[in-house]
Design an enzyme around this catalytic site. Structure first.
Site, PDB file in Angstrom:
ATOM      1  N   SER A  20       0.876  -1.178   0.000  1.00  0.00           N
ATOM      2  CA  SER A  20       0.000   0.000   0.000  1.00  0.00           C
ATOM      3  C   SER A  20       0.904   1.217   0.000  1.00  0.00           C
ATOM      4  CB  SER A  20      -0.847   0.001   1.279  1.00  0.00           C
ATOM      5  OG  SER A  20      -1.433   1.277   1.502  1.00  0.00           O
ATOM      6  N   TYR A  44      -2.545  -1.465  10.488  1.00  0.00           N
ATOM      7  CA  TYR A  44      -2.446  -1.656   9.037  1.00  0.00           C
ATOM      8  C   TYR A  44      -1.126  -1.075   8.504  1.00  0.00           C
ATOM      9  CZ  TYR A  44      -3.906  -1.227   4.091  1.00  0.00           C
ATOM     10  OH  TYR A  44      -4.000  -1.306   2.726  1.00  0.00           O
TER      11      TYR A  44
HETATM   12  C1  BGC Z   1      -6.230   1.652   2.580  1.00  0.00           C
HETATM   13  C2  BGC Z   1      -7.468   2.512   2.389  1.00  0.00           C
HETATM   14  C3  BGC Z   1      -7.082   3.975   2.137  1.00  0.00           C
HETATM   15  C4  BGC Z   1      -6.058   4.057   1.026  1.00  0.00           C
HETATM   16  C5  BGC Z   1      -5.566   5.480   0.775  1.00  0.00           C
HETATM   17  C6  BGC Z   1      -5.306   1.855   1.420  1.00  0.00           C
HETATM   18  O1  BGC Z   1      -4.140   1.093   1.594  1.00  0.00           O
HETATM   19  O2  BGC Z   1      -6.614   0.286   2.648  1.00  0.00           O
HETATM   20  O3  BGC Z   1      -8.282   2.415   3.531  1.00  0.00           O
HETATM   21  O4  BGC Z   1      -8.223   4.724   1.762  1.00  0.00           O
HETATM   22  O5  BGC Z   1      -4.952   3.236   1.324  1.00  0.00           O
HETATM   23  O6  BGC Z   1      -5.150   6.138   1.945  1.00  0.00           O
END
Ligand code: BGC
Length: 255
Positions: free
Chosen positions: A143, A156
């Site tokens: 991410s 996360y």
């Molecule tokens: C997350 C989302 C978030 C996005 C942008 C992703 O990795 O799971 O919840 O909206 O990143 O910030």
């Protein structure tokens, strides 16, 4: 077709980005193992879509936060198709809780599903790839938050930061075996993980407004990158992350 006859495992493969990855790899000729934990029907209908593309496919119900289940998944691929060429560690969850409020249980669940699964998925896939010879590709779905804080989503971010270093370290360790390890770092994508945001017009407007491209990604726009990274065009990419966030990370604080 760039992946003709290759065998790919996709964790969390029956929804969201995982589902799009399954279809993108299958469109390039790969045979697929779809890992899932819920929604057998969704898996079956995805299997039919893969078969319609002319590829072979199995679904394996496996909880990737558990190493024994991961072993079942990898051996399932080898038993069905004789080898494993592409491992996509995609399964992931978030709790949207801050450092002050995250419980031990929430922390463990997020870290186990996101990071532990990728660590041992990488280990088991790499062992198989080394045993069969000829290298392979391991793709970790991280991410923008492997690098960029998201206040209110702490566990996360910790898990994605861990995946960043897993990708780098395993990439270095496994390079000599011809195994390339790459992360894909999406920004906001229109998948179940963002369901609440997408369903709330005010929140969606705020999120879209923070993204220079003005919109969330569709899962297919992330899956096409995975298909490229699994193929011959990405033969010199390892130990790094490819970000695809519509410019989000360069523009504003996490939303
Ligand atoms: C997350 C989302 C978030 C996005 C942008 C992703 O990795 O799971 O919840 O909206 O990143 O910030």
């Amino acid at each position: 077709m760039t992946l003709q006859g290759k065998v790919a495992v996709v964790t969390g493969g029956n929804s969201g980005i995982g589902k799009a990855v399954v279809l993108a790899l299958a469109a390039q000729g790969a045979n697929i193992v779809i890992d899932y934990i819920a929604d057998e029907q969704a898996t079956e209908s995805l299997e039919q879509q893969v078969r319609a593309l002319g590829d072979r496919v199995i679904g394996v119900k496996a909880d990737v936060s558990n190493v024994a289940d991961l072993e079942t998944l990898v051996s399932g691929a080898v038993n069905a198709f004789g080898r494993l060429d592409i491992m996509v560690n995609n399964a992931g969850i978030e709790t949207r809780t801050s450092v002050l409020e995250t419980t031990e249980e929430q922390y463990a669940k997020v870290l186990d599903i996101n990071l532990k699964s990728a660590f041992f998925g990488t280990q088991l896939a790499a062992r198989q790839m080394i045993a069969q010879g000829g290298g392979g590709r391991i793709i970790n779905m991280t991410s923008v938050h492997e690098d960029w804080p998201m206040p209110g989503n702490t566990a996360y971010c910790v898990s994605k930061g861990g995946m960043r270093m897993l990708t780098r370290t395993a990439g270095v360790e496994l390079a000599a075996h011809g195994i390339l390890v790459v992360g894909v770092g999406p920004g906001a994508v229109d998948t179940p993980i963002n369901k609440a945001t997408v369903a709330d017009p005010a929140q969606l407007q705020k999120l879209d407004g923070a993204i220079p491209m003005g919109r969330l990604a569709q899962p297919e726009e992330i899956a096409s990158i995975v298909a490229f990274l699994a193929g011959p065009g990405a033969s010199y990419l390892t130990a790094t992350t490819v970000f695809a966030d519509g410019g989000l990370m360069q523009s504003s604080p996490g939303l």
